[in-house]
Design a protein around this motif. Structure first.
Motif, mmCIF file in Angstrom:
data_model
loop_
_atom_site.group_PDB
_atom_site.id
_atom_site.type_symbol
_atom_site.label_atom_id
_atom_site.label_comp_id
_atom_site.label_asym_id
_atom_site.label_seq_id
_atom_site.Cartn_x
_atom_site.Cartn_y
_atom_site.Cartn_z
ATOM 1 N N GLN A 185 -1.253 3.578 12.755
ATOM 2 C CA GLN A 185 -1.702 2.981 11.503
ATOM 3 C C GLN A 185 -1.002 3.672 10.337
ATOM 4 N N LEU A 186 -0.333 2.848 9.528
ATOM 5 C CA LEU A 186 0.459 3.346 8.410
ATOM 6 C C LEU A 186 0.055 2.646 7.129
ATOM 7 N N ALA A 187 0.324 3.309 6.021
ATOM 8 C CA ALA A 187 0.240 2.706 4.691
ATOM 9 C C ALA A 187 1.481 3.170 3.931
ATOM 10 N N PHE A 188 2.227 2.232 3.384
ATOM 11 C CA PHE A 188 3.441 2.622 2.684
ATOM 12 C C PHE A 188 3.682 1.712 1.492
ATOM 13 N N ARG A 189 4.492 2.234 0.566
ATOM 14 C CA ARG A 189 4.776 1.521 -0.674
ATOM 15 C C ARG A 189 6.176 1.890 -1.140
ATOM 16 N N PHE A 190 6.947 0.878 -1.518
ATOM 17 C CA PHE A 190 8.282 1.085 -2.083
ATOM 18 C C PHE A 190 8.209 0.763 -3.568
ATOM 19 N N THR A 191 8.407 1.782 -4.374
ATOM 20 C CA THR A 191 8.331 1.629 -5.827
ATOM 21 C C THR A 191 9.734 1.555 -6.402
ATOM 22 N N CYS A 192 9.990 0.531 -7.181
ATOM 23 C CA CYS A 192 11.310 0.324 -7.795
ATOM 24 C C CYS A 192 11.358 1.039 -9.133
ATOM 25 N N LEU A 193 12.352 1.902 -9.322
ATOM 26 C CA LEU A 193 12.537 2.589 -10.592
ATOM 27 C C LEU A 193 13.370 1.777 -11.560
ATOM 28 N N SER A 194 14.293 0.989 -11.024
ATOM 29 C CA SER A 194 15.152 0.167 -11.878
ATOM 30 C C SER A 194 15.624 -1.036 -11.081
ATOM 31 N N VAL B 262 8.479 3.465 15.549
ATOM 32 C CA VAL B 262 8.396 2.356 14.594
ATOM 33 C C VAL B 262 9.571 2.485 13.633
ATOM 34 N N ARG B 263 10.207 1.363 13.309
ATOM 35 C CA ARG B 263 11.257 1.334 12.289
ATOM 36 C C ARG B 263 10.873 0.341 11.194
ATOM 37 N N ILE B 264 11.153 0.701 9.942
ATOM 38 C CA ILE B 264 10.850 -0.162 8.802
ATOM 39 C C ILE B 264 12.073 -0.185 7.895
ATOM 40 N N ARG B 265 12.604 -1.387 7.646
ATOM 41 C CA ARG B 265 13.730 -1.535 6.716
ATOM 42 C C ARG B 265 13.182 -1.757 5.311
ATOM 43 N N LEU B 266 13.640 -0.937 4.376
ATOM 44 C CA LEU B 266 13.080 -0.959 3.030
ATOM 45 C C LEU B 266 13.385 -2.256 2.288
ATOM 46 N N SER B 267 14.534 -2.873 2.561
ATOM 47 C CA SER B 267 14.894 -4.089 1.832
ATOM 48 C C SER B 267 13.987 -5.264 2.171
ATOM 49 N N THR B 268 13.242 -5.170 3.262
ATOM 50 C CA THR B 268 12.316 -6.245 3.628
ATOM 51 C C THR B 268 10.956 -6.080 2.955
ATOM 52 N N LEU B 269 10.794 -5.033 2.145
ATOM 53 C CA LEU B 269 9.519 -4.769 1.498
ATOM 54 C C LEU B 269 9.533 -5.274 0.060
ATOM 55 N N GLU B 270 8.418 -5.800 -0.369
ATOM 56 C CA GLU B 270 8.254 -6.139 -1.774
ATOM 57 C C GLU B 270 7.961 -4.864 -2.552
ATOM 58 N N THR B 271 8.454 -4.819 -3.777
ATOM 59 C CA THR B 271 8.279 -3.608 -4.574
ATOM 60 C C THR B 271 6.847 -3.505 -5.085
ATOM 61 N N ASP B 272 6.382 -2.263 -5.148
ATOM 62 C CA ASP B 272 5.057 -1.926 -5.703
ATOM 63 C C ASP B 272 3.910 -2.597 -4.961
ATOM 64 N N ARG B 273 4.112 -2.897 -3.698
ATOM 65 C CA ARG B 273 3.035 -3.458 -2.880
ATOM 66 C C ARG B 273 2.671 -2.448 -1.795
ATOM 67 N N ILE B 274 1.389 -2.277 -1.575
ATOM 68 C CA ILE B 274 0.917 -1.362 -0.535
ATOM 69 C C ILE B 274 0.752 -2.139 0.767
ATOM 70 N N TYR B 275 1.457 -1.720 1.800
ATOM 71 C CA TYR B 275 1.371 -2.321 3.128
ATOM 72 C C TYR B 275 0.479 -1.451 3.996
ATOM 73 N N THR B 276 -0.491 -2.047 4.612
ATOM 74 C CA THR B 276 -1.373 -1.334 5.539
ATOM 75 C C THR B 276 -1.417 -2.118 6.841
ATOM 76 N N HIS B 277 -0.742 -1.588 7.856
ATOM 77 C CA HIS B 277 -0.655 -2.281 9.141
ATOM 78 C C HIS B 277 -0.820 -1.288 10.281
ATOM 79 N N SER B 278 -1.165 -1.841 11.421
ATOM 80 C CA SER B 278 -1.228 -1.083 12.656
ATOM 81 C C SER B 278 -0.078 -1.537 13.549
#
Length: 793
Positions: A508-517, A474-490
């Motif tokens: 099955q994964l759960a991931f979150r990209f948190t923006c510091l600035s 599985v590959r996930i590009r971080l720029s396609t993620l909304e910040t501070d949102r928890i993604y839970t997908h299979s």
């Protein structure tokens, strides 16, 4: 397998939403007694992206005053920890009455329903059954609970009881027993009841581990010239070249075009080196008599630590080195001996850490930082990934008692940090529930996760020679993620085999990209993706291919030396080492990517045709009115275009992707691939199916076609980035672009058109003195836009 994929199968290959129970409150420092939980007011665990799993931990520290055996007169103690049907055993010591083990055992609460924990101290006997020295029993209802960041539970001394529990016996054992979760510090190194059947060296290969890629540097060797080169054949001047070698990497300069004792090359040779620098740079000057005959004129071995580390484009000073000549002499008979020779070589060499080593051979970049730590910038975000479980895995090993088995583990790679979950034995639905964190320095990067079957559980030579099987990636590009949102997908785990496409299960994964600035992220979109030296001193295509391959080999060798090793087949699969090989399927996929880009142009031409033919009179009249307005007021053309794009971007916001991209079988042309094409894709390189002459031609064709395939893919990537401007695949980039369109529209409305044309013309025709070698802001912004290459198998 039927090459044609049905609609139900296509739905099965799509991303699925899951609703795991994440972030449950888990009290720190709470104690569990007969009345249930005693809550605490402290904060909850940071393990909020995984489901809580309860474990009983037993730390066996040491024992003292153990009685010697009445027969042997010595004591060979070891400890057995028993909970229900699960037994864990410590290391055995010989002739030691005060042993120290310091081992931790973890028993899953879900799989054990016993109310008593028993700890036995045994003495190994040469004949018959091992004797029980004593035991300690714990009531599960009285075991305390610990959750980090609470300090570890202090171990205590316990008097040993007789095995029948009637009286005390001589000897004491130091233990710590507590209830915890997978967030406990003891979890990675503990013996797990899930792997109770693994013994010996195989126990190390089932534990979860974190690995760090070696720090890679470019070694640039500029071979300038040599002096006083003398051939054994005095009748003619030598014609020489220089061969340089670092480890397994070997490069040669061209032959000096003239025969002279002072040859000149001024040629760059570039290698990849990893810290700590274990290999030397070995230089050999060779005199060529003919195409097949040459002699060694001189040799020099230089440690890499003597070369300076260059962090910018400042020049490097050159140095002269005396070569060592190896030959046969009269001393000590005919034995080979070494003597100094007056031949000298002129070099300019340095270790360059201001480059990025292109993510160790992969086209899916997960780290854009230079090697030199002095050039690093502060992180702009945090990536948290919870590896929950897998579902529906296929049997990967031969049937055992009539049924195949799978011992699955997951590997995640982002930047220099690799993580490996523990191995769950003999399960088609393993539950890992492990959470990991990475610092993010650039959002336009990709994290890769792969699932593998562990084939090294036996610890034998046969097991060591086995290869871990691929289950999926599985590959996930971080720029396609909304910040501070928890993604839970299979995510579907798809692999291509010689028989066609096959689904191996779901991850099955759960991931979150948190923006510091947010300001720093916006700042990055206008700056180069790679370090400055990458643009000031670029490499050629052939050099990049060579360096990618060598970097991958170095990373694979270094990670294979860890304990437990991250094996070469795992590293190669995670780094897509075969992504540049020729494949008819990939070439078709890239071609159809380009064709799909022109669908908008075709639709526009059809719409114009309908307007011209008055199929919709109202639309045709409006177009005529717009035409007259633009003719009368040409200064409105550009602001109208930008305003139109602004409105399209707002309209497309409703249809923005709700899920991150995933492996797309239709995009990859894997749904109806021909068996012969699959046979070609999985063929060896060089091929082993054809005679020698045809093999040479076929391999040459594959090599050329692979380059064409890459070029076509790059063209498709550029077009897909244009679509991403208003497609909201990267929400931050689309927001920036539509705001720019609005500002540009307003500015162009108030600025005379002639001034705009004049400024634009002067800017395009500006003198080279006013140009920079660095890419422009618009170019940097465009290069950071996502393409659909992330979704290709």
């Amino acid at each position: 397998m039927d090459p044609h994929v049905t609609k139900n199968q296509q739905d099965d290959y799509k991303l699925k939403d899951t609703h795991p129970k994440l972030g449950e409150r888990w009290p720190h420092g709470g104690m569990r007694g007969g009345g249930g939980w005693i809550s605490s007011d402290r904060a909850t665990s940071t393990y909020d992206l995984v489901e809580q799993m309860h474990y009983l931990y037993v730390r066996v520290v040491k024992a003292k005053d153990l009685p010697p055996n009445t027969v042997t007169g010595s004591c060979d103690p070891y400890v057995v920890v028993k909970l229900g049907n699960f037994k864990g055993k410590t290391q055995r010591f010989e002739k030691k009455t005060n042993p120290q083990w310091n081992e931790v055992f973890a028993f899953s609460k879900e799989k054990s329903h016993s109310s008593d924990l028993e700890v036995f101290v045994r003495d190994r006997e040469l004949v018959g059954r091992d004797d029980i020295i004593g035991k300690v029993t714990f009531d599960m209802n009285e075991v305390p609970t610990r959750v980090p960041p609470d300090s570890p539970l202090a171990p205590q001394w316990y008097r040993l009881e007789h095995r029948k529990g009637e009286t005390k016996v001589k000897g004491e054992i130091m233990l710590a027993v507590w209830l915890g979760t997978q967030a406990d510090e003891a979890f990675p190194e503990a013996w797990h009841s899930d792997a109770a059947s693994v013994e010996g060296e195989g126990i190390f290969s089932v534990r979860s581990k974190v690995y760090v890629s070696p720090k890679l540097w470019y070694l640039r060797v500029n071979v300038i010239e040599a002096h006083d080169v003398v051939s054994h054949d005095k009748s003619q001047h030598p014609q020489v070249s220089v061969k340089a070698q670092v480890g397994n990497q070997m490069l040669k300069t061209k032959l000096c075009p003239t025969r002279t004792t002072s040859p000149f090359w001024n040629e760059d040779l570039i290698f990849v080196a990893a810290e700590p620098f274990e290999e030397d740079l070995v230089l050999q000057v060779e005199n060529h008599f003919s195409a097949s005959k040459h002699e060694l004129v001189g040799k020099k071995s230089l440690p890499l630590t003597i070369f300076e580390k260059r962090l910018d484009h400042r020049p490097v000073h050159s140095r002269w080195f005396n070569l060592e000549k190896f030959g046969f002499g009269a001393l000590e008979g005919d034995k080979r001996h070494e003597h100094k020779f007056s031949t000298r070589i002129h070099l300019r060499a340095c270790l360059e850490g201001a480059y990025h080593v292109l993510d160790e051979s992969t086209m899916y970049v997960s780290d854009t930082r230079p090697t030199a730590r002095q050039l690093w910038k502060h992180p702009i975000g945090i990536l948290e990934v919870g590896i929950l479980s897998a579902q529906g895995l296929q049997p990967m090993k031969k049937p055992k008692d009539g049924q195949g088995t799978t011992d699955a583990y997951c590997v995640a790679k982002y930047g220099q940090k690799w993580v490996r979950t523990r191995t769950i034995l003999e399960s088609f639905s393993p539950k890992w529930n492990e959470q990991y964190t990475w610092e993010v320095y650039d959002p336009c990067t990709v994290i890769t996760l792969g699932v593998f079957d562990n084939c090294h559980l036996g610890g034998s030579e046969k097991s060591a020679a086995a290869r871990d099987s691929r289950i999926g990636k599985v590959r996930i590009r971080l720029s396609t993620l909304e910040t501070d949102r928890i993604y839970t997908h299979s995510y579907p785990l798809l692999v291509l085999q010689s028989s066609g496409l096959k689904k191996m299960g779901e991850l099955q994964l759960a991931f979150r990209f948190t923006c510091l600035s947010l300001a720093n992220i916006i700042y990055l979109y206008g700056h180069p993706l790679l370090p400055k030296m990458h643009y000031l001193h670029p490499f050629t295509v052939s050099q990049l291919d060579f360096l990618r391959y060598q970097a991958m080999n170095i990373v694979a060798v270094r990670l294979a030396r860890a304990e437990p090793p991250l094996r070469k087949e795992v590293v190669e699969y995670m780094l897509d080492v075969d992504s540049h090989m020729w494949s008819m399927r990939r070439s078709k996929a890239n071609f159809f990517r380009i064709v799909s880009l022109f669908s908008g142009v075709i639709s526009t031409s059809k719409w114009l045709g309908e307007v011209c033919h008055w199929k919709n009179p109202a639309t045709s009249i409006l177009v005529h009115v717009l035409l007259f307005i633009l003719i009368c007021y040409p200064e409105l053309i550009l602001p109208t275009i930008f305003l139109y794009m602004f409105l399209i971007g707002l309209w497309n916001f409703r249809f923005r992707p709700k899920h991150p991209p995933h492996m797309d079988i239709k995009l990859s042309c894997a749904e109806a691939v021909h068996p012969d094409e699959m046979d070609e894709e999985f063929d060896t390189f060089p091929t082993s199916k054809l005679p020698d002459v045809v093999r040479m031609r076929y391999d040459r064709l594959r090599s050329v076609a692979g380059r064409i395939q890459t070029v076509v893919g790059d063209i498709a990537t550029q077009g897909e980035r244009f679509h991403a401007l208003l497609g909201w695949r990267d929400p931050r980039a689309s927001s920036l672009f539509i705001v720019f369109c609005l500002c540009a529209a307003l500015a162009l409305y108030v600025t005379p058109f002639k001034i705009v044309v004049l400024v634009a013309g002067l800017y395009l025709l500006r003198h080279p003195r006013f140009r920079s070698k660095m890419p422009s802001v618009s170019s940097n912004f465009f290069r950071r836009l996502p393409a659909r290459a992330d979704s290709m198998l």
